[in-house]
Scaffold this motif. Structure first.
Motif, short mmCIF file in Angstrom:
data_model
loop_
_atom_site.label_atom_id
_atom_site.label_comp_id
_atom_site.label_asym_id
_atom_site.label_seq_id
_atom_site.Cartn_x
_atom_site.Cartn_y
_atom_site.Cartn_z
N UNK A 173 -7.04 17.52 -15.82
CA UNK A 173 -6.90 18.42 -14.68
C UNK A 173 -8.19 18.42 -13.85
N UNK A 174 -8.08 18.86 -12.60
CA UNK A 174 -9.21 18.79 -11.68
C UNK A 174 -9.27 20.06 -10.85
N UNK A 175 -10.44 20.64 -10.71
CA UNK A 175 -10.63 21.83 -9.88
C UNK A 175 -10.94 21.42 -8.44
N UNK A 176 -10.24 22.03 -7.49
CA UNK A 176 -10.47 21.77 -6.07
C UNK A 176 -10.82 23.10 -5.41
N UNK A 177 -11.94 23.14 -4.72
CA UNK A 177 -12.36 24.32 -3.98
C UNK A 177 -12.03 24.13 -2.51
N UNK A 178 -11.32 25.11 -1.93
CA UNK A 178 -10.87 24.97 -0.54
C UNK A 178 -11.02 26.32 0.19
N UNK A 179 -11.40 26.23 1.46
CA UNK A 179 -11.56 27.42 2.29
C UNK A 179 -10.27 27.62 3.09
N UNK A 180 -9.45 28.55 2.67
CA UNK A 180 -8.15 28.80 3.30
C UNK A 180 -8.31 29.70 4.52
N UNK A 181 -7.86 29.24 5.68
CA UNK A 181 -8.01 29.98 6.92
C UNK A 181 -6.73 30.66 7.37
N UNK A 182 -5.58 30.23 6.86
CA UNK A 182 -4.30 30.79 7.26
C UNK A 182 -3.45 31.04 6.01
N UNK A 212 -9.35 11.07 -2.04
CA UNK A 212 -9.57 12.16 -1.09
C UNK A 212 -8.85 13.39 -1.57
N UNK A 213 -9.39 14.57 -1.28
CA UNK A 213 -8.74 15.81 -1.66
C UNK A 213 -8.55 16.68 -0.43
N UNK A 214 -7.57 17.59 -0.50
CA UNK A 214 -7.28 18.42 0.66
C UNK A 214 -6.24 19.47 0.35
N UNK A 215 -5.80 20.15 1.42
CA UNK A 215 -4.78 21.18 1.31
C UNK A 215 -3.90 21.10 2.54
N UNK A 258 0.01 31.03 3.76
CA UNK A 258 1.11 30.08 3.64
C UNK A 258 1.19 29.48 2.26
N UNK A 259 2.16 28.64 2.10
CA UNK A 259 2.34 27.94 0.83
C UNK A 259 1.69 26.57 0.96
N UNK A 260 0.68 26.29 0.13
CA UNK A 260 -0.16 25.10 0.25
C UNK A 260 0.08 24.11 -0.90
N UNK A 261 -0.15 22.86 -0.57
CA UNK A 261 -0.30 21.82 -1.58
C UNK A 261 -1.79 21.51 -1.68
N UNK A 262 -2.37 21.82 -2.80
CA UNK A 262 -3.75 21.39 -3.11
C UNK A 262 -3.64 20.05 -3.81
N UNK A 263 -4.35 19.06 -3.33
CA UNK A 263 -4.12 17.72 -3.87
C UNK A 263 -5.39 16.86 -3.88
N UNK A 264 -5.36 15.88 -4.73
CA UNK A 264 -6.26 14.72 -4.66
C UNK A 264 -5.35 13.50 -4.63
N UNK A 265 -5.67 12.54 -3.78
CA UNK A 265 -4.81 11.37 -3.65
C UNK A 265 -5.57 10.14 -3.21
N UNK A 266 -4.85 9.04 -3.16
CA UNK A 266 -5.44 7.75 -2.81
C UNK A 266 -4.36 6.84 -2.25
N UNK A 267 -4.77 5.69 -1.80
CA UNK A 267 -3.81 4.65 -1.42
C UNK A 267 -3.79 3.62 -2.55
N UNK A 275 0.85 -1.18 0.00
CA UNK A 275 0.00 0.00 0.00
C UNK A 275 0.88 1.23 0.00
N UNK A 276 0.67 2.13 -0.95
CA UNK A 276 1.50 3.33 -1.07
C UNK A 276 0.63 4.56 -1.26
N UNK A 277 0.72 5.57 -0.37
CA UNK A 277 0.02 6.84 -0.60
C UNK A 277 0.45 7.43 -1.94
N UNK A 278 -0.50 7.85 -2.74
CA UNK A 278 -0.20 8.32 -4.09
C UNK A 278 -0.99 9.59 -4.38
N UNK A 279 -0.32 10.61 -4.88
CA UNK A 279 -0.97 11.85 -5.27
C UNK A 279 -1.34 11.78 -6.74
#
Length: 424
Positions: free
Chosen positions: A141-150, A202-205, A152-161, A70-74
């Motif tokens: 390509x994929x659009x990700x909507x995220x609510x940034x609270x702080x 899963x997607x996140x920042x 900084x330099x972010x990684x916006x991602x979608x990933x899986x195992x 099992x390997x985390x993959x972006x």
């Protein structure tokens, strides 16, 4: 970064079970009680390595998992700098980082019971829910909507195992019990391969300074930010590590062609390098010996069918067995028709299909024309037959004259894939 690795290798003792698989076809004079002919229903015992099976299981197979990783993959990624003045919800266009596609062996279209069972067992072995039908993480390509609270330099991602590993094939075959008797057991058959699947996307920042669990999808995304660079520390987006999307590779088929076999092949003749033909011919038939594997006659197509054996069969229902290299104690077999001097084969254009018919074709050095034969205990003529290239078991869809022989990924679960091999 690998998250989990588990390997279940076969014990030497269980592998030794397969060494007793016979490579000849003549009846052997051992004091053993023949297994009963294949019953109408499926065997009650569960298929487990080293456990007992019955004559009805000779034409079946099941997968077992040899290894799983099992390997985390972006799959999608974008480095994104957020300032105090740009906090709140933003939509970011991410780029494809890696494409993960579901596959089992050479198949990328998951449609057979064997493939689904293999993926299910792989996921269960590491406690994960995985994809068990053909799909991929996507190459666009994929659009990700995220609510940034702080800021900084972010990684916006979608990933899986990503879940990968090796599988083996459980086949029912005779084994030497070590006391002068034989029995039927589930053994590690010659057919094996690799698989790939994945868990829910899963997607996140995540920011450079965020503390995240090691070996997680989030940490994998953070690593892609290259947070140690001067640009990242200064609040500017550095060059992001990237990898090209994975391309789907198709297995190359084929083999070096050989000349068609000459008529009147004698015992000991070779049909391919390393293959020697047995003396005489054999018939392969249903358990009640009323229908036999029969090659098509002149202008009747290529499909091998079930037909009664009569004087009008003109030897089309007789096959010469030519045996070659052993794999896990089971010899490869080439079956040559007595009348046409052509070889039993799976048609190349439909080789990956569930229910693909068996045909006769000009003999050549090709795995589509090589088979494994699994045998009942000495004194019984019951056999199961498997194609080397596809790993599928041979059976028929309906018990009736004129029905074509077909291949099935897990065999015929009603036991009808158990046949008899008898001297012509």
């Amino acid at each position: 970064m690998r998250h989990t690795r588990w390997t279940g290798r076969l014990s030497r003792g269980l592998i030794a079970f397969t060494a007793a698989a016979a490579t000849g076809v003549a009846a052997m004079s051992f004091a053993a009680t023949p297994a009963a002919a294949a019953p109408a229903g499926p065997a009650a015992a569960k298929a487990e390595l080293g456990e007992a099976c019955t004559a009805a299981d000779l034409g079946k197979r099941h997968p077992f998992i040899q290894s799983v990783e099992v390997a985390p993959t972006i799959t999608h990624f974008k480095g994104w700098y957020v300032t105090d003045g740009s906090l709140g919800s933003q939509t970011v266009e991410t780029s494809t980082q890696t494409v993960v596609s579901v596959s089992v062996g050479q198949k990328t279209s998951i449609e057979s019971s064997f493939e689904v069972e293999a993926l299910s067992k792989a996921g269960a072995s590491v406690g994960l829910d995985v994809q068990m039908s053909y799909t991929s993480t996507g190459s666009t390509s994929k659009s990700i909507t995220w609510n940034f609270q702080k800021p900084g330099y972010y990684a916006l991602y979608e990933g899986t195992k990503k879940v990968t590993g090796e599988y083996g094939s459980l086949n029912c075959n005779r084994v030497d019990l070590g006391d002068g008797t034989f029995g039927l057991k589930w053994v590690a058959g010659p057919s094996n391969g690799s698989y790939t699947t994945y868990t829910t996307l899963e997607e996140g920042a995540v920011r450079c300074e965020d503390a995240v669990p090691a070996n997680s999808i989030m940490r994998k995304a953070q690593d892609l930010l290259d947070c140690g660079t001067a640009a990242a520390r200064a609040g500017h987006a550095p060059a992001v590590k990237a990898s090209a999307p994975a391309a789907a590779a198709k297995a190359a088929r084929g083999g070096k062609a050989a000349e068609p076999n000459p008529a009147g092949r004698s015992a000991g003749a070779e049909v391919a390098p390393g293959f020697t033909c047995d003396a005489g011919y054999y018939k392969i038939g249903t358990a009640d010996r009323s229908l036999f594997w029969t090659a098509p006659g002149f202008l009747q197509g290529d499909n091998v069918q079930l037909k009664p054996s009569t004087v009008l069969s003109l030897n089309l229902d007789q096959w010469q067995l030519c045996h070659g290299p052993e794999v896990n104690g089971v010899a490869e077999q080439i079956l040559v028709n007595h009348s046409s001097n052509k070889c039993l084969a799976i048609a190349e254009q439909t080789a990956g299909d569930e229910g693909s018919p068996l045909v006769q074709a000009d003999c050549k050095s090709d795995d589509l024309q090589r088979f494994y034969i699994y045998r009942d205990v000495p004194g019984s003529d019951n056999i199961g037959v498997q194609n080397k290239y596809t790993g599928y078991m041979i059976g028929h869809d309906r018990y009736a004259e004129g029905q074509p022989l077909r291949q099935y990924s897990s065999g015929r679960q009603d036991g009808s894939g158990t046949y008899v091999l008898v001297k012509a």
